[in-house]
Scaffold this motif. Structure first.
Motif, PDB file in Angstrom:
ATOM      1  N   PRO A 168      -2.662  -0.052  -0.770  1.00 33.17           N
ATOM      2  CA  PRO A 168      -1.546   0.542  -0.175  1.00 33.17           C
ATOM      3  C   PRO A 168      -0.667   1.632  -0.963  1.00 33.17           C
ATOM      4  O   PRO A 168       0.190   2.057  -0.546  1.00 33.17           O
ATOM      5  CB  PRO A 168      -0.596  -0.868   0.192  1.00 33.17           C
ATOM      6  CG  PRO A 168      -1.324  -1.841  -0.948  1.00 33.17           C
ATOM      7  CD  PRO A 168      -2.972  -1.278  -1.244  1.00 33.17           C
ATOM      8  N   ASP A 169      -0.902   1.471  -2.319  1.00 36.71           N
ATOM      9  CA  ASP A 169      -0.125   2.154  -3.167  1.00 36.71           C
ATOM     10  C   ASP A 169      -0.814   3.835  -3.063  1.00 36.71           C
ATOM     11  O   ASP A 169       0.049   4.638  -3.781  1.00 36.71           O
ATOM     12  CB  ASP A 169      -0.207   1.885  -4.485  1.00 36.71           C
ATOM     13  CG  ASP A 169       0.137   0.537  -4.929  1.00 36.71           C
ATOM     14  OD1 ASP A 169       1.523   0.035  -4.149  1.00 36.71           O
ATOM     15  OD2 ASP A 169      -0.073  -0.119  -5.888  1.00 36.71           O
ATOM     16  N   VAL A 197      -4.205  -0.879   7.495  1.00 38.58           N
ATOM     17  CA  VAL A 197      -4.808  -2.252   7.157  1.00 38.58           C
ATOM     18  C   VAL A 197      -4.358  -3.285   8.455  1.00 38.58           C
ATOM     19  O   VAL A 197      -5.361  -3.849   8.972  1.00 38.58           O
ATOM     20  CB  VAL A 197      -3.884  -2.972   5.908  1.00 38.58           C
ATOM     21  CG1 VAL A 197      -4.335  -4.636   5.855  1.00 38.58           C
ATOM     22  CG2 VAL A 197      -4.198  -2.305   4.569  1.00 38.58           C
ATOM     23  N   LEU A 198      -3.353  -3.050   8.892  1.00 40.62           N
ATOM     24  CA  LEU A 198      -3.026  -3.466  10.314  1.00 40.62           C
ATOM     25  C   LEU A 198      -3.898  -3.129  11.485  1.00 40.62           C
ATOM     26  O   LEU A 198      -4.427  -4.077  12.160  1.00 40.62           O
ATOM     27  CB  LEU A 198      -1.524  -3.462  10.706  1.00 40.62           C
ATOM     28  CG  LEU A 198      -0.243  -4.026   9.763  1.00 40.62           C
ATOM     29  CD1 LEU A 198       0.839  -3.479  10.223  1.00 40.62           C
ATOM     30  CD2 LEU A 198      -0.665  -5.592   9.767  1.00 40.62           C
ATOM     31  N   LEU A 199      -3.939  -1.949  11.482  1.00 37.08           N
ATOM     32  CA  LEU A 199      -4.884  -1.277  12.393  1.00 37.08           C
ATOM     33  C   LEU A 199      -6.351  -1.740  12.441  1.00 37.08           C
ATOM     34  O   LEU A 199      -6.939  -1.774  13.502  1.00 37.08           O
ATOM     35  CB  LEU A 199      -4.880   0.169  12.273  1.00 37.08           C
ATOM     36  CG  LEU A 199      -3.918   1.186  12.774  1.00 37.08           C
ATOM     37  CD1 LEU A 199      -3.867   2.320  12.468  1.00 37.08           C
ATOM     38  CD2 LEU A 199      -3.987   1.142  14.377  1.00 37.08           C
ATOM     39  N   SER A 242      -8.838  -0.778  -2.776  1.00 37.28           N
ATOM     40  CA  SER A 242      -8.563  -1.196  -4.052  1.00 37.28           C
ATOM     41  C   SER A 242      -9.536  -1.387  -5.049  1.00 37.28           C
ATOM     42  O   SER A 242      -9.552  -1.253  -6.286  1.00 37.28           O
ATOM     43  CB  SER A 242      -7.827  -2.516  -3.852  1.00 37.28           C
ATOM     44  OG  SER A 242      -6.694  -2.294  -3.043  1.00 37.28           O
ATOM     45  N   ASN A 243     -10.804  -1.432  -4.495  1.00 36.33           N
ATOM     46  CA  ASN A 243     -12.232  -1.665  -5.348  1.00 36.33           C
ATOM     47  C   ASN A 243     -11.957  -0.580  -6.160  1.00 36.33           C
ATOM     48  O   ASN A 243     -12.669  -0.389  -7.140  1.00 36.33           O
ATOM     49  CB  ASN A 243     -13.462  -1.542  -4.233  1.00 36.33           C
ATOM     50  CG  ASN A 243     -13.777  -3.037  -3.741  1.00 36.33           C
ATOM     51  OD1 ASN A 243     -13.307  -3.876  -4.275  1.00 36.33           O
ATOM     52  ND2 ASN A 243     -14.486  -3.194  -2.638  1.00 36.33           N
ATOM     53  N   PRO A 273      -9.318  -9.421  -1.785  1.00 37.25           N
ATOM     54  CA  PRO A 273      -7.983  -8.564  -1.420  1.00 37.25           C
ATOM     55  C   PRO A 273      -8.441  -7.080  -1.777  1.00 37.25           C
ATOM     56  O   PRO A 273      -7.934  -6.242  -1.039  1.00 37.25           O
ATOM     57  CB  PRO A 273      -7.171  -9.133  -2.298  1.00 37.25           C
ATOM     58  CG  PRO A 273      -7.670 -10.568  -2.772  1.00 37.25           C
ATOM     59  CD  PRO A 273      -9.070 -10.462  -2.456  1.00 37.25           C
ATOM     60  N   ALA A 274      -9.251  -7.059  -2.875  1.00 34.44           N
ATOM     61  CA  ALA A 274      -9.660  -5.701  -3.414  1.00 34.44           C
ATOM     62  C   ALA A 274     -10.465  -4.949  -2.497  1.00 34.44           C
ATOM     63  O   ALA A 274     -10.675  -3.792  -2.657  1.00 34.44           O
ATOM     64  CB  ALA A 274     -10.305  -5.758  -4.917  1.00 34.44           C
TER      65      ALA A 274
END
Ligand code: 5MY
Ligand code: ATP
Length: 596
Positions: free
Chosen positions: A124-125, A103-105, A33-34, A118-119
């Motif tokens: 996820p998009d 992210v889960l992995l 996201s960054n 969070p960035a």
């Protein structure tokens, strides 16, 4: 989706999180996201709350950006750096849920300093990613990897004999002799050993416990270890029996290759070397301290790292093996984000993981009763040989002076006042062998001779003009497209020297060279090394003979993304922050070595 569960978290930077697929030996470089935050903000303003429309626009944007990265790597970086060192990326469209799964992995494996915002996570998009060969395993040189790379889920491995045979690697064979005995080196390894017992799965190395030994002086190799025997190119060897005879010679020497039953794994060492020289400037008060060492003061002040790094890039790029070894020991002591060692792709040593390197090396090296040095020291010597290995023929990287992107300065080893390396009176000044990975990186970093202080006025000049005529950014291709190396030439194919230094075209080329240099100041080298076994000799790979043993190896440069034109503004501000903090702290600053 099931196939994605096989992926393993590999690492991350500011803009990308990387997952490895052990089956295909490819990595997935996912966008964070960054990297999309700013554009998302802009796009949100332009769409009327349709999530789908926004998502589509974001994906179109990211896709274009990734395509630009691919063309930059293929069309600019490969010809300049040599296709030997640059892998071929591919764009892959991902399953919708891939980002979330990733992210889960990643879970617990992520370093703490990356989990603050969070960035700083996979966007996820975004439903596309770059797929590249996994450079933590010995992989191909300059050949068309793309067919293997694009085959996710396919059983073809880059390192599979079939694939290697098909791709017909370029090979080289060189020998090195290293019989070093240094009390300091032994002390260092002992200190490491003292903190760790062979066989422990995870064994923390307390860097402080060996720092005093570290700074007693520089580890020095005896002269006998300093010469590399002749490079022998086995690219031309048609008959495998010739290679086998090379093996037989090895076997008859003190060391030996591993027999087929012995455990064999690949060790990779990733180094983010940063800027290799200082740009002299009359107004620079600190021109004897390199940018990396100056920046360390800002990084510790801002809490990015708890202590300044012992590493100095100028030692690594010096070509002098004593200094290079000192640089590598310094990286072992303070890895920060500049060193990562992996065993079969799994990190075993880096900023947060410190397994027992001596124990790992004891099962990795072919047994060699004549080896007198401690294993970490031998490994670092081997790494130096790999970094200095010069391809015997380098099709794509002739140092032709007419080539776009010819550096403006020739190699000149410099000393940084911040380095703790202690010079001997008879210290020889060395050169980096032409074509070795360090020389390539140095040369391309040297495309910029102005540094931000000199480039910023040119950038401003272009910006001012573009405010009146915004179309010029595309006309000048400042942010691409990167169709070929003529991107680094004037509009009519002129070289820099042909242009009037007061012209806008000259400013464009100087800024482009600066941006190329910045990419190379931020790249990482991954050297993957594997001891040769009797059966693996049939694979066509690069070979190195070192200390009587044979190794397969590859050297790749990763993170070769183009730097955007607009980032010059950030560089200018950052340079001022670095200089300010250094000025504040330099009165309290003493060279590390002074304290011992
Ligand atoms: O400016 P620097 O020297 O701190 O380099 C940045 C790197 O910091 P480092 O000093 O290596 O820890 C920084 O690395 P980290 O994310 O801190 O590991 C990035 O590589 C950044 O590039 P980008 O924003 O991802 O394109 C890098 O920015 P660029 O300057 O290369 O654009
Ligand atoms: N082709 C590859 N093979 C093996 N490992 C890789 C590969 N590409 C990336 N990695 C691993 O993933 C990490 C992050 O990748 P990369 O450096 O490309 O991210 P980045 O966000 O661009 O980094 P930076 O913030 O430094 O610019 C690397 O440090 C490396 O450990």
């Amino acid at each position: 989706m099931d196939k994605y569960f096989n992926l393993e978290y590999r690492g991350e930077g500011n803009c990308a999180m990387v997952f490895a697929d052990p089956q295909t030996r490819q990595v997935y470089r996912l966008v964070k996201s960054n990297a999309t935050r700013k554009v998302k903000k802009l796009l949100r303003a332009s769409v009327t709350n349709h999530d789908e429309e926004l998502s589509h626009k974001i994906n179109m944007f990211v896709r274009k950006e990734l395509e630009k990265v691919i063309s930059y790597m293929n069309n600019i970086m490969k010809p300049l750096l040599s296709s030997r060192y640059v892998v071929t990326p591919n764009l892959k469209i991902l399953h919708k849920k891939f980002g979330e799964q990733a992210v889960l992995l990643a879970g617990e494996a992520r370093p703490a300093h990356r989990k603050n915002s969070p960035a700083d996570n996979v966007d996820p998009d975004v439903q596309c990613a770059l797929v590249l060969p996994d450079c933590c395993f010995v992989c191909n040189s300059d050949l068309n990897e793309s067919s293997a790379v694009s085959s996710f889920g396919n059983s073809m491995h880059l390192n599979s004999p079939i694939c290697q045979e098909d791709l017909r690697r370029s090979n080289s064979c060189c020998s090195a002799d290293s019989q070093e005995s240094s009390p300091i080196a032994e002390h260092l390894d002992d200190s490491l050993d003292a903190n760790s017992s062979a066989g422990d799965e995870v064994d923390e190395v307390d860097s402080y416990s060996f720092s005093s030994a570290f700074y007693l002086g520089n580890e020095r190799m005896e002269d006998s270890s300093l010469h590399i025997c002749e490079l022998r190119d086995i690219r031309d060897v048609q008959d495998v029996s010739e290679v086998r005879s090379c093996l037989d010679t090895t076997n008859s020497m003190a060391g030996s290759v591993k027999s087929d039953g012995e455990p064999v794994f690949t060790l990779s060492i990733e180094i983010k070397p940063k800027k290799s020289f200082m740009t002299k400037s009359s107004s620079d008060d600190f021109n004897q301290v390199c940018r990396f060492c100056m920046h360390q003061h800002l990084k510790t002040k801002s809490g990015q790292w708890p202590q300044t790094s012992s590493y100095c890039p100028l030692d690594l790029f010096s070509g002098n093996k004593h200094r290079m070894k000192h640089a590598l020991w310094s990286l072992i002591k303070t890895p920060q984000n500049n060193l990562k060692i992996c065993k079969n792709g799994k990190e075993v040593y880096g900023s947060e993981i410190r397994q027992n390197l001596s124990a790992i090396l004891s099962t990795w090296f072919p047994s060699n009763p004549n080896r007198t040095k401690k294993l970490i020291s031998v490994f670092l010597d081997l790494v130096i040989e790999v970094l200095l290995t010069r391809p015997s023929t380098d099709q794509n990287s002739d140092p032709c002076p007419a080539k776009p992107g010819t550096p403006v300065r020739s190699f000149c080893s410099q000393k940084c006042d911040s380095s703790s390396f202690v010079y001997c009176e008879d210290e020889k000044s060395e050169e980096l062998p032409q074509g070795c990975v360090l020389e390539k990186i140095y040369s391309l970093q040297s495309l910029d001779d102005l540094d931000i202080e000199g480039v910023y006025p040119l950038y401003k000049q272009l910006k001012t003009r573009m405010e009146k005529e915004p179309w010029l950014i595309n006309h000048w291709c400042l942010n691409g497209p990167y169709d070929d190396v003529s991107w680094l030439l004037g509009r009519d194919g002129e070289h820099l020297s042909d242009l009037d230094p007061d012209s806008l075209d000259y400013a464009v080329l100087k800024v482009k060279r600066f941006l190329v240099s910045k990419t190379l100041q931020d790249c990482s080298i991954i050297a993957a090394i594997q001891p040769v076994t009797k059966s693996s000799i049939q694979h066509k790979q690069d070979f190195l003979r070192f200390d009587g043993d044979l190794y397969n190896f590859s050297v790749k440069v990763i993170d070769l993304d183009p730097k955007p034109f607009e980032k010059v503004e950030t560089y200018y501000r950052q340079a001022s922050d670095i200089a300010k903090t250094f000025a504040e702290t330099s009165s309290a600053f003493t060279k590390d070595c002074d304290s011992f």
